[in-house]
Design an enzyme around this catalytic site. Sequence first.
Site, PDB file in Angstrom:
ATOM      1  N   VAL A   1       0.846  -1.193   0.000  1.00  0.00           N
ATOM      2  CA  VAL A   1       0.000   0.000   0.000  1.00  0.00           C
ATOM      3  C   VAL A   1       0.882   1.244   0.000  1.00  0.00           C
ATOM      4  O   VAL A   1       1.062   1.909  -1.022  1.00  0.00           O
ATOM      5  CB  VAL A   1      -0.970   0.014   1.212  1.00  0.00           C
ATOM      6  CG1 VAL A   1      -1.862   1.244   1.148  1.00  0.00           C
ATOM      7  CG2 VAL A   1      -1.810  -1.251   1.249  1.00  0.00           C
ATOM      8  N   CYS A   2       1.447   1.551   1.146  1.00  0.00           N
ATOM      9  CA  CYS A   2       2.213   2.789   1.301  1.00  0.00           C
ATOM     10  C   CYS A   2       3.604   2.704   0.687  1.00  0.00           C
ATOM     11  O   CYS A   2       4.321   3.703   0.635  1.00  0.00           O
ATOM     12  CB  CYS A   2       2.298   3.155   2.777  1.00  0.00           C
ATOM     13  SG  CYS A   2       0.669   3.392   3.519  1.00  0.00           S
ATOM     14  N   GLY A   3       3.993   1.507   0.220  1.00  0.00           N
ATOM     15  CA  GLY A   3       5.246   1.365  -0.504  1.00  0.00           C
ATOM     16  C   GLY A   3       5.043   1.452  -1.998  1.00  0.00           C
ATOM     17  O   GLY A   3       5.623   2.290  -2.678  1.00  0.00           O
TER      18      GLY A   3
END
Length: 237
Positions: free
Chosen positions: A141-143
Amino acid sequence: MKISNIFNALALVLSLGLIGANAEAAPGANSLLTPENHALLLIDHQPQMAFATRSIDIAELRNNVTGLTKSAKAFNVPTILTTVAGQSFSGPIFPEIQAVFPEQTPIDRTTMNSWEDQRVVDAVAKSGRKKLVVAALWTEVCGVMPVLSAIDQGYEVYFVTDASGGISNEANDRAIERMVQAGAHPITWVQYLLELQRDWARGETYAAVTDIAKEHAGGYGLGIFYAQTMLHAKEGQ
């Protein structure tokens, strides 16, 4: 293994560290990281994110991301810290990271994709670097989202796989595959540290690099400690 064999192996390792110490410098590949050509972006290393991480042991993750952060600090690499919902849900950035950059307040966002927060984009642009090293929770997700976004905007992105993690091995691995397919380069934190040092004759960072390795690099760091303590060895001399 016989004691003589152990010392023979150590002698070989140490001799390899000495070869070429006084050789004339030659240029490396343009794809290699240097302290001057990249910025580091650390995304959402926070308690709430770590609680659900399953692709890597949390103690190992904390150790690795701390080693990564210290590596950037040792080489004066511009480092951007960012969190998501730090005050309301996910909690503060890992204390080990904050301790390396105590003066820096992480950019706290509401967006899952940090690249959709203009403050993050501006902070990266301010570094003046076109290579970007990223580590994040969660990978999927946040990567993956900021990595794909940064690549779209012309950055060459390196993703530190062992300073990141996902909610499952499947989620983590598929996200890394997706990033690699888009052109990102997967690396590990020890690889990052040694790629920046590159030459053991680089004396201004030698002590910092070996100290980071001794504290965070497992058996490799223990080997440095042993060689320095028992054999008074030093690479590059």
